[in-house]
Enzyme design. Structure first.
Site, PDB file in Angstrom:
ATOM      1  N   HIS A  18     -11.321  13.506  -2.955  1.00  9.61           N
ATOM      2  CA  HIS A  18     -11.814  13.914  -4.277  1.00  9.61           C
ATOM      3  C   HIS A  18     -13.106  13.151  -4.553  1.00  9.61           C
ATOM      4  CE1 HIS A  18     -10.345  10.177  -5.990  1.00  9.61           C
ATOM      5  NE2 HIS A  18      -9.064  10.484  -5.827  1.00  9.61           N
ATOM      6  N   HIS A  21     -13.405   9.463  -3.892  1.00  8.64           N
ATOM      7  CA  HIS A  21     -13.572   9.085  -2.486  1.00  8.64           C
ATOM      8  C   HIS A  21     -15.009   9.346  -2.026  1.00  8.64           C
ATOM      9  CE1 HIS A  21      -9.127  10.340  -2.483  1.00  8.64           C
ATOM     10  NE2 HIS A  21      -9.163   9.018  -2.509  1.00  8.64           N
ATOM     11  N   CYS A 126       4.956  -1.351  -4.240  1.00 13.30           N
ATOM     12  CA  CYS A 126       4.460  -0.042  -4.689  1.00 13.30           C
ATOM     13  C   CYS A 126       3.852   0.659  -3.482  1.00 13.30           C
ATOM     14  CB  CYS A 126       3.417  -0.193  -5.791  1.00 13.30           C
ATOM     15  SG  CYS A 126       2.589   1.387  -6.124  1.00 13.30           S
ATOM     16  N   CYS A 129       0.132   1.612  -3.834  1.00  7.64           N
ATOM     17  CA  CYS A 129      -0.806   0.507  -3.573  1.00  7.64           C
ATOM     18  C   CYS A 129      -0.664  -0.005  -2.149  1.00  7.64           C
ATOM     19  CB  CYS A 129      -0.545  -0.692  -4.475  1.00  7.64           C
ATOM     20  SG  CYS A 129      -0.679  -0.420  -6.230  1.00  7.64           S
ATOM     21  N   CYS A 143       4.168   0.916 -11.923  1.00 11.40           N
ATOM     22  CA  CYS A 143       2.888   0.406 -11.436  1.00 11.40           C
ATOM     23  C   CYS A 143       1.797   1.049 -12.290  1.00 11.40           C
ATOM     24  CB  CYS A 143       2.688   0.783  -9.967  1.00 11.40           C
ATOM     25  SG  CYS A 143       0.960   0.744  -9.472  1.00 11.40           S
ATOM     26  N   HIS A 146      -0.373   3.696 -10.265  1.00 10.31           N
ATOM     27  CA  HIS A 146       0.216   4.909  -9.682  1.00 10.31           C
ATOM     28  C   HIS A 146       1.304   5.545 -10.536  1.00 10.31           C
ATOM     29  CE1 HIS A 146      -1.813   2.919  -6.308  1.00 10.31           C
ATOM     30  NE2 HIS A 146      -2.134   4.157  -6.020  1.00 10.31           N
ATOM     31  N   LYS A 293      -6.918   9.760 -15.674  1.00 10.54           N
ATOM     32  CA  LYS A 293      -6.918   9.418 -14.268  1.00 10.54           C
ATOM     33  C   LYS A 293      -6.796  10.722 -13.465  1.00 10.54           C
ATOM     34  CE  LYS A 293      -4.065   6.796 -11.112  1.00 10.54           C
ATOM     35  NZ  LYS A 293      -4.862   5.880 -10.341  1.00 10.54           N
ATOM     36  N   LYS A 296      -2.993  14.862  -8.999  1.00 12.49           N
ATOM     37  CA  LYS A 296      -2.533  16.213  -8.663  1.00 12.49           C
ATOM     38  C   LYS A 296      -1.682  16.762  -9.799  1.00 12.49           C
ATOM     39  CE  LYS A 296      -2.917  17.354  -3.970  1.00 12.49           C
ATOM     40  NZ  LYS A 296      -2.809  16.370  -2.896  1.00 12.49           N
TER      41      LYS A 296
HETATM   42  N1  MSP Z   1      -6.964   2.683   2.365  1.00 14.61           N
HETATM   43  C1  MSP Z   1      -7.293   1.814   1.315  1.00 14.61           C
HETATM   44  C2  MSP Z   1      -8.639   1.156   1.553  1.00 14.61           C
HETATM   45  C3  MSP Z   1      -8.737   0.367   2.819  1.00 14.61           C
HETATM   46  S1  MSP Z   1     -10.341  -0.291   3.035  1.00 14.61           S
HETATM   47  C4  MSP Z   1     -10.176  -1.341   4.307  1.00 14.61           C
HETATM   48  C5  MSP Z   1      -7.376   2.595   0.003  1.00 14.61           C
HETATM   49  N2  MSP Z   1      -7.553   3.894   0.112  1.00 14.61           N
HETATM   50  S2  MSP Z   1      -7.745   4.900  -1.137  1.00 14.61           S
HETATM   51  O1  MSP Z   1      -7.910   6.200  -0.538  1.00 14.61           O
HETATM   52  O2  MSP Z   1      -6.663   4.745  -2.047  1.00 14.61           O
HETATM   53  O3  MSP Z   1      -9.013   4.469  -1.898  1.00 14.61           O
HETATM   54  C6  MSP Z   1     -10.187   4.224  -1.198  1.00 14.61           C
HETATM   55  C7  MSP Z   1     -11.368   4.042  -2.108  1.00 14.61           C
HETATM   56  O4  MSP Z   1     -11.484   5.166  -2.972  1.00 14.61           O
HETATM   57  C8  MSP Z   1     -11.298   2.806  -2.976  1.00 14.61           C
HETATM   58  O5  MSP Z   1     -12.543   2.132  -2.926  1.00 14.61           O
HETATM   59  C9  MSP Z   1     -11.081   3.361  -4.341  1.00 14.61           C
HETATM   60  O6  MSP Z   1     -11.683   2.571  -5.315  1.00 14.61           O
HETATM   61  C10 MSP Z   1     -11.779   4.700  -4.252  1.00 14.61           C
HETATM   62  N3  MSP Z   1     -11.260   5.586  -5.257  1.00 14.61           N
HETATM   63  C11 MSP Z   1     -10.068   6.226  -5.275  1.00 14.61           C
HETATM   64  N4  MSP Z   1      -9.929   6.844  -6.484  1.00 14.61           N
HETATM   65  C12 MSP Z   1     -11.026   6.605  -7.253  1.00 14.61           C
HETATM   66  C13 MSP Z   1     -11.482   7.051  -8.486  1.00 14.61           C
HETATM   67  N5  MSP Z   1     -10.760   7.799  -9.279  1.00 14.61           N
HETATM   68  N6  MSP Z   1     -12.733   6.685  -8.853  1.00 14.61           N
HETATM   69  C14 MSP Z   1     -13.584   5.988  -8.036  1.00 14.61           C
HETATM   70  N7  MSP Z   1     -13.168   5.548  -6.869  1.00 14.61           N
HETATM   71  C15 MSP Z   1     -11.844   5.679  -6.532  1.00 14.61           C
HETATM   72  O7  MSP Z   1      -7.299   1.999  -1.055  1.00 14.61           O
END
Ligand code: MSP
Length: 487
Positions: A18, A21, A126, A129, A143, A146, A293, A296
């Protein structure tokens, strides 16, 4: 040539990407492109975090083998990044054999340093997390990130002696030897250390979907330990040339929710392994969508590929980076995208280029006298150059973009005041003045293209091609650049 190693987080291979990411990889891509222009030898890493309970359970839910499941997710991510024009140097998948070899070597180093000990853990876990959570941090038993209740887990684990490294981390962060930006996040790191961080388990018991822990057959390596090491294995650690060439990390880009893992766990692991620490960790804020937030269940997830379909790849990149300053949390309003696209891109930069080029063709057939630039425009460009450069160096891309758009307005005002269309009907001195104005516009436009190029590489290229043709006299009246069509 100065090397520059820049990383983005590896995302959980649990679904499609999304905009939260997409944000860090676009951010990284823009920084990588500009750094290359400035003559740095850049290595830019991206990837996927494919092991752990979360993924194992997700695959099961879909009745798929985890391996098949992550392969599908990886395909989606790789395709999405391609469509967004992300030019990474390496895409790490943690389920690859190369990554596994690097992790095993790394963990062996921690063990040899005497930093791993056996213990029993009982606590709340969690899965979202992929981390143990503290009772005091729960909200109504859930949490807070989540919104699910954590599970009570009691298991034998191998622990990493984090405590041993906390004073050194504190010292280095305080002294700025490791830069954590923005300052508020640095304070957060120091606050967490101050409050006390327990040792973390570097293994999990009974989890099959993970890298086997070489010193205990019942355990796999904890997904966070495995994931963090991607920053080394992206360079082929421990063996490859690239590791020697690009290590240490110059800049980690991460989101606010994973600060602790990077600014505490990762630094401690590197110290234990005897590897050089990163120079800087840049932490961006998190997005909500219309105040909520992204999830889905709420059905408010914004797919970056939908933005690409509607606006094109370059505009999608621009729209995401120009929402709010990256250092803060921000709210994305979906309806803002259309408005901003029209005001900044179609009516802003697009219109400026179109009207300037049209005048250059109509009045001069592309024969533009270069070199004589109106002092007002020169001064504004120099001011922008300075501001833009310093914002960029501080990774303030929202602010850097705003600098360029202020300059775009300056050129618009310049055209409206000078009224080249009036001069074009005049003679002698007026025609000379018109030459100066068109020369000044060309000068300004070349600057704009140079500044915007890392953000919108395709549009910048299209403009360059068009303006080269124009200057060679190959364009005729009525030829249009048509960069951003109004929607
Ligand atoms: N897999 C771990 C990261 C390991 S790095 C060695 C993880 N994955 S994640 O898919 O949950 O999130 C990855 C990144 O996406 C994080 O930097 C997180 O901040 C970012 N984002 C996920 N959702 C987000 C938003 N809603 N807004 C901005 N960034 C966010 O954590």
């Amino acid at each position: 040539m100065e090397k520059f190693y820049l990383t983005t987080p590896i995302y959980y291979a649990s679904g499609s990407p999304h905009i939260g990411h997409a944000f860090a990889v676009i951010y990284g891509d823009v920084i990588a492109r500009r750094s290359r222009t400035l003559g740095r030898d850049v290595f830019f890493s991206a990837g996927l975090d494919e092991y752990g309970t979360k993924i194992e359970e997700k695959a099961k839910k879909e009745n798929k083998e985890p391996r098949v499941f992550v392969d599908e997710v990886a395909k989606n991510y790789i395709e999405a990044w391609e469509k967004l024009g992300i030019g990474y140097s390496r895409f790490v998948r943690t389920t690859s054999p190369e990554h596994k070899d690097g992790v095993l070597d790394f963990v062996k180093r921690l063990k040899e340093a005497g930093d791993i000990y056996e213990g029993e853990y009982s606590g709340l876990y969690c899965v979202g997390c992929e981390n143990f959570v503290l009772e005091r941090n729960l909200v109504n038993g859930l949490c807070p990130d989540h919104l699910v209740p954590p599970r009570l887990i009691k298991e034998k684990n191998h622990f990493f002696n984090l405590k041993k490294y906390l004073p050194e981390i504190k010292k280095r962060v305080e002294k700025g030897e490791i830069i954590i930006t923005p300052e508020s996040r640095k304070n957060e790191t120091l606050g967490i250390i101050q409050a006390g961080v327990p040792d973390f388990s570097i293994t999990r018991e009974g989890l099959k979907w993970g890298i086997p822990y070489p010193f205990d057959a019942n355990q796999t390596i904890y997904v966070w330990a495995d994931a963090l090491i991607n920053y080394a294995t992206a360079l082929g650690y421990p063996a490859e040339e690239n590791f020697k060439k690009y290590w240490p990390v110059d800049l980690h880009i991460i989101g606010a929710d994973i600060n602790k893992f990077h600014s505490i766990y990762w630094l401690a692991m590197l110290m234990s392994a005897g590897l050089e620490l990163p120079k800087e960790i840049f932490i961006h804020g998190l997005f909500t969508v219309n105040g909520q937030k992204m999830s889905k269940t709420l059905g408010n997830i914004i797919d970056p590929l939908d933005l690409v379909k509607r606006f094109g790849s370059d505009a999608a990149r621009y729209l995401l980076l120009s929402q709010f300053p990256a250092s803060e949390h921000g709210d994305v309003k979906a309806e803002e995208f259309d408005r901003k696209y029209n005001s900044d891109l179609a009516n802003g930069v697009g219109n400026l280029l179109e009207r300037s080029f049209t005048m250059m063709i109509d009045y001069r057939g592309g024969k533009i006298v270069k070199g004589k630039v109106d002092p007002k425009i020169k001064e504004a460009a120099e001011k922008t150059e300075k501001l833009f450069g310093s914002h960029f160096e501080a990774h303030k891309l929202y602010e850097a973009l705003a600098d360029v758009f202020t300059f775009i307005k300056t050129l618009d005002v310049y055209i409206n005041e000078e009224k080249p269309w009036v001069l074009s009907r005049g003679e002698g001195g007026q025609q000379e003045k018109l030459d100066d104005i068109l020369g000044s516009l060309l000068f300004g436009i070349e600057k704009i293209i140079f500044w915007l190029k890392p953000f919108m590489p395709n549009k910048a290229k299209e403009t360059e091609v068009f303006s080269n043709k124009l200057l060679k006299g190959e364009l005729k009246k009525g030829d249009k650049l048509g960069l951003f069509k109004r929607i």
